[in-house]
Design a protein around this motif. Structure first.
Motif, PDB file in Angstrom:
ATOM      1  N   ASP A 105       0.898  -1.244  -0.006  1.00  0.00           N
ATOM      2  CA  ASP A 105      -0.020   0.125   0.061  1.00  0.00           C
ATOM      3  C   ASP A 105       0.758   1.363  -0.060  1.00  0.00           C
ATOM      4  N   ALA A 106       0.278   2.425  -0.193  1.00  0.00           N
ATOM      5  CA  ALA A 106       1.086   3.710  -0.581  1.00  0.00           C
ATOM      6  C   ALA A 106       1.796   3.981   0.818  1.00  0.00           C
ATOM      7  N   GLU A 107       1.118   3.825   2.055  1.00  0.00           N
ATOM      8  CA  GLU A 107       1.708   4.062   3.270  1.00  0.00           C
ATOM      9  C   GLU A 107       3.129   3.305   3.269  1.00  0.00           C
ATOM     10  N   THR A 108       3.039   2.230   3.106  1.00  0.00           N
ATOM     11  CA  THR A 108       4.340   1.362   3.401  1.00  0.00           C
ATOM     12  C   THR A 108       5.479   1.676   2.315  1.00  0.00           C
ATOM     13  N   VAL A 109       4.891   1.922   0.963  1.00  0.00           N
ATOM     14  CA  VAL A 109       5.903   2.332   0.085  1.00  0.00           C
ATOM     15  C   VAL A 109       6.656   3.428   0.343  1.00  0.00           C
ATOM     16  N   ALA A 110       5.780   4.556   0.849  1.00  0.00           N
ATOM     17  CA  ALA A 110       6.450   5.958   1.479  1.00  0.00           C
ATOM     18  C   ALA A 110       7.158   5.616   2.640  1.00  0.00           C
ATOM     19  N   LEU A 111       7.041   4.603   3.591  1.00  0.00           N
ATOM     20  CA  LEU A 111       7.917   4.267   4.605  1.00  0.00           C
ATOM     21  C   LEU A 111       9.255   3.699   4.118  1.00  0.00           C
ATOM     22  N   ILE A 112       9.306   2.751   3.022  1.00  0.00           N
ATOM     23  CA  ILE A 112      10.616   2.442   2.544  1.00  0.00           C
ATOM     24  C   ILE A 112      11.261   3.617   1.870  1.00  0.00           C
ATOM     25  N   ALA A 113      10.438   4.267   1.081  1.00  0.00           N
ATOM     26  CA  ALA A 113      11.251   5.397   0.333  1.00  0.00           C
ATOM     27  C   ALA A 113      11.960   6.508   1.547  1.00  0.00           C
ATOM     28  N   ALA A 114      11.387   6.541   2.565  1.00  0.00           N
ATOM     29  CA  ALA A 114      12.063   7.738   3.447  1.00  0.00           C
ATOM     30  C   ALA A 114      13.031   6.835   4.610  1.00  0.00           C
ATOM     31  N   GLU A 115      13.238   5.584   4.405  1.00  0.00           N
ATOM     32  CA  GLU A 115      13.706   4.937   5.668  1.00  0.00           C
ATOM     33  C   GLU A 115      15.323   5.373   5.556  1.00  0.00           C
ATOM     34  N   PRO A 116      15.927   5.788   4.380  1.00  0.00           N
ATOM     35  CA  PRO A 116      17.214   6.146   4.500  1.00  0.00           C
ATOM     36  C   PRO A 116      17.551   7.590   5.218  1.00  0.00           C
ATOM     37  N   THR A 117      16.386   8.406   5.619  1.00  0.00           N
ATOM     38  CA  THR A 117      16.223   9.882   6.174  1.00  0.00           C
ATOM     39  C   THR A 117      16.123   9.629   7.649  1.00  0.00           C
ATOM     40  N   ARG A 118      15.700   8.372   8.169  1.00  0.00           N
ATOM     41  CA  ARG A 118      15.278   8.261   9.474  1.00  0.00           C
ATOM     42  C   ARG A 118      16.298   7.535  10.255  1.00  0.00           C
ATOM     43  N   PRO A 119      16.557   8.145  11.578  1.00  0.00           N
ATOM     44  CA  PRO A 119      17.837   7.638  12.460  1.00  0.00           C
ATOM     45  C   PRO A 119      17.782   6.230  12.207  1.00  0.00           C
ATOM     46  N   PHE A 120      19.085   5.674  12.467  1.00  0.00           N
ATOM     47  CA  PHE A 120      19.351   4.105  12.422  1.00  0.00           C
ATOM     48  C   PHE A 120      20.426   3.701  13.230  1.00  0.00           C
ATOM     49  N   SER A 121      20.348   2.967  14.280  1.00  0.00           N
ATOM     50  CA  SER A 121      21.307   2.504  15.020  1.00  0.00           C
ATOM     51  C   SER A 121      21.425   0.890  14.801  1.00  0.00           C
ATOM     52  N   TRP A 122      22.774   0.426  14.963  1.00  0.00           N
ATOM     53  CA  TRP A 122      23.033  -0.898  14.875  1.00  0.00           C
ATOM     54  C   TRP A 122      23.958  -1.334  15.955  1.00  0.00           C
ATOM     55  N   ARG A 123      24.071  -2.101  16.693  1.00  0.00           N
ATOM     56  CA  ARG A 123      25.092  -2.800  17.506  1.00  0.00           C
ATOM     57  C   ARG A 123      25.874  -3.925  16.745  1.00  0.00           C
ATOM     58  N   PRO A 124      26.943  -3.618  16.237  1.00  0.00           N
ATOM     59  CA  PRO A 124      27.686  -4.735  15.555  1.00  0.00           C
ATOM     60  C   PRO A 124      27.806  -6.008  16.425  1.00  0.00           C
ATOM     61  N   GLY A 125      27.415  -7.050  15.979  1.00  0.00           N
ATOM     62  CA  GLY A 125      27.515  -8.474  16.505  1.00  0.00           C
ATOM     63  C   GLY A 125      25.864  -8.905  17.030  1.00  0.00           C
ATOM     64  N   ALA A 126      25.086  -7.839  16.864  1.00  0.00           N
ATOM     65  CA  ALA A 126      23.877  -7.954  17.454  1.00  0.00           C
ATOM     66  C   ALA A 126      23.092  -9.096  16.308  1.00  0.00           C
ATOM     67  N   ASP A 127      22.187 -10.126  17.195  1.00  0.00           N
ATOM     68  CA  ASP A 127      21.382 -10.823  16.405  1.00  0.00           C
ATOM     69  C   ASP A 127      19.886 -10.959  16.753  1.00  0.00           C
ATOM     70  N   ILE A 128      18.992 -10.315  15.791  1.00  0.00           N
ATOM     71  CA  ILE A 128      17.624 -10.344  16.267  1.00  0.00           C
ATOM     72  C   ILE A 128      16.990 -11.202  15.128  1.00  0.00           C
ATOM     73  N   ASP A 129      15.683 -11.360  15.378  1.00  0.00           N
ATOM     74  CA  ASP A 129      14.634 -12.063  14.406  1.00  0.00           C
ATOM     75  C   ASP A 129      14.494 -11.241  13.105  1.00  0.00           C
ATOM     76  N   VAL A 130      14.500 -11.458  11.845  1.00  0.00           N
ATOM     77  CA  VAL A 130      14.256 -10.746  10.767  1.00  0.00           C
ATOM     78  C   VAL A 130      13.098  -9.954  10.876  1.00  0.00           C
ATOM     79  N   TYR A 131      12.082 -10.378  11.612  1.00  0.00           N
ATOM     80  CA  TYR A 131      10.812  -9.472  11.412  1.00  0.00           C
ATOM     81  C   TYR A 131      11.195  -8.249  12.246  1.00  0.00           C
ATOM     82  N   SER A 132      11.935  -8.227  13.457  1.00  0.00           N
ATOM     83  CA  SER A 132      11.977  -6.932  14.212  1.00  0.00           C
ATOM     84  C   SER A 132      12.835  -6.125  13.777  1.00  0.00           C
ATOM     85  N   LEU A 133      13.785  -6.312  12.760  1.00  0.00           N
ATOM     86  CA  LEU A 133      14.409  -5.176  11.573  1.00  0.00           C
ATOM     87  C   LEU A 133      13.712  -4.874  10.759  1.00  0.00           C
ATOM     88  N   VAL A 134      13.139  -5.649  10.007  1.00  0.00           N
ATOM     89  CA  VAL A 134      12.547  -5.322   8.812  1.00  0.00           C
ATOM     90  C   VAL A 134      11.059  -4.523   8.942  1.00  0.00           C
TER      91      VAL A 134
END
Length: 455
Positions: A118-147
């Motif tokens: 849907d349009a809302e999800t497409v907009a979320l994907i398009a804007a993802e690079p502009t949103r703050p993002f943090s990742w702890r090297p070595g972390a392991d989470i389920d794929v759902y939580s990240l995506v």
């Protein structure tokens, strides 16, 4: 040297074959399998009098293990490749093209996936690079939580889950990022500024090479060749009830005493057999859960109106009971040449066995009805075959690599006991061949007579 290989699936067969290669005819090899049939989740059966794989049917063609093994065994002429058709995704009550240029369904941007969402999800994907993002090297989470956090839950349900369901019979919630998508985890560890950037850096360059391969007459040809080239090996169809130290090596109940043992058994069986001799490894193996599934193979009239696609994957949350349809007579040219059409309908995801455990007539009816829904055409099977796979696939959950490291670390203290199987370093046939070859080499090259002390 007396060696027991416990487990007669593809891993056990390859391990036995490699041991025979390395040690020659003088080695006393015993292959122990609890079922009366060798091959494990690889099984070829007749459909309309012709061989069709009733378990795994394909392997990743870009890995070298299967083609190399076929050449070794003199059956390279069995190698076939798909017709090159793309699959569809059933979502929102209709079919959509499966997005291209994704990593296990995870997009590298909105292009190519917009028609599925849907349009809302497409907009979320398009804007993802502009949103703050943090990742702890070595972390392991389920794929759902990240995506879901970065690209939305609909992206998971419609693009990621259908692919993970095919590989693991699981979902993004049951599969860990680091084991299932190691290249993506590595890109995140290197400091990717966003999930979009990490996926973009991980995607392989475009290639015309076939993604998958198969055997023209089914995996039975490979299984038979491995067994023949392992001769003279004793095959025992019995369940192993215990493994313990003996004066000359290992007591494998109820079969006898051996100098060395290869466990090519599923994770829960491995955990039980290692409980006394390698308790830490046993505990780690016990933490690896399994998923069950079922397959209905429909034989249809050749003129059945099937889409010109390789298959149809089903998004999670849809009212269909099937999780995927492989349009085998469209996907594989060697099957298209037959007088009937063949469709494989898959059921079962981790945590939900309600459909996969239906009685055969109900499961066939569900397969027929769901196929009619996605094709929009009447489906009248000439025949149907049901094949069930209880506990057939390991779930590579978060922390999987740590569990495997624990298993292999403790067993490194033994030169006459090792493990192999689809629960370790990959569920596909190429990964199993690689794991089994490594296990066999370890036993074959161990110092003769060296034995660790009794635990």
């Amino acid at each position: 040297m007396r060696i027991a290989v416990v487990g007669g699936g593809i891993s056990g067969l390859v391990a036995t074959y490699r041991l025979r290669q390395s040690l020659g005819a003088s080695a006393d090899l015993t292959l122990i399998e609890s079922r009366t049939r060798l091959g494990g989740v690889l099984h070829t059966g007749p459909v309309a009098g012709e061989p069709v794989d009733l378990g795994a049917e394909a392997f990743v063609g870009r890995r070298p293990e299967v083609p190399a093994l076929l050449r070794e065994l003199g059956i390279a002429d069995q190698l076939v490749h798909p017709a090159g058709l793309r699959p569809l995704v059933w979502a929102g009550g209709r079919t959509h093209p499966l997005p291209a240029r994704t990593l296990m369904g995870i997009p590298s941007g909105p292009d190519g996936i917009a028609s599925l969402l849907d349009a809302e999800t497409v907009a979320l994907i398009a804007a993802e690079p502009t949103r703050p993002f943090s990742w702890r090297p070595g972390a392991d989470i389920d794929v759902y939580s990240l995506v879901a956090d970065r690209f939305g839950a609909q992206t998971v349900a419609r693009s990621v889950d259908p692919l993970l369901g095919g590989v693991y019979a699981g979902t993004a919630r049951s599969i860990g990022l680091r084991a299932a998508l190691p290249t993506l985890a590595a890109a995140l560890d290197r400091g990717a500024a966003s999930l979009t950037a990490a996926v973009s850096a991980t995607l392989p360059p475009p290639s015309d090479a076939p993604v998958f391969g198969a055997l023209r007459d089914g995996y039975a040809v490979l299984l038979r060749a491995l067994a023949e080239r392992s001769a003279p090996a004793t095959v025992r169809d019995t369940a192993v009830t215990a493994l313990r130290r003996a004066s000359g090596g290992w007591q494998v109940d109820p079969v006898g005493e051996f100098d060395a043992v290869v466990l090519a058994t599923p994770a829960p069986v491995t955990a039980r057999l290692l409980a006394e001799v390698a308790p830490a490894a046993a505990q780690a193996a016990a933490g690896i859960e399994l998923s069950s599934s079922a397959l209905v193979v429909l034989e249809l009239p050749k003129d059945t109106a099937l889409p010109q696609n390789s298959g149809v994957l089903v998004a999670t949350g849809e009212p269909l009971r099937a999780k995927a349809f492989t349009l085998s007579s469209r996907k594989w040219p060697h099957l298209a040449a037959r007088d009937t059409a063949v469709v494989r309908v898959s059921f079962g995801r981790f945590g939900d066995d309600s459909v996969a455990t239906l009685p055969d007539p109900e499961l066939i009816a569900a397969a027929t009805a769901d196929l009619a829904t996605v094709t929009g055409a009447p489906i009248t099977p000439r025949s149907a075959v049901v094949q069930r796979w209880p506990g057939g696939l390991a779930q590579y959950a978060p922390g999987h690599l740590d569990r495997v490291a624990e298993i292999e670390s403790e067993l490194a203290g033994f030169d006459d006991l090792t493990v192999t199987g689809a629960y370790l370093h990959g569920v596909g046939v190429p990964a199993c061949i690689a794991s089994a070859s490594t296990a066999a080499q370890r036993i074959a090259t161990a110092p003769t007579g060296a034995r660790p002390p009794n635990p």
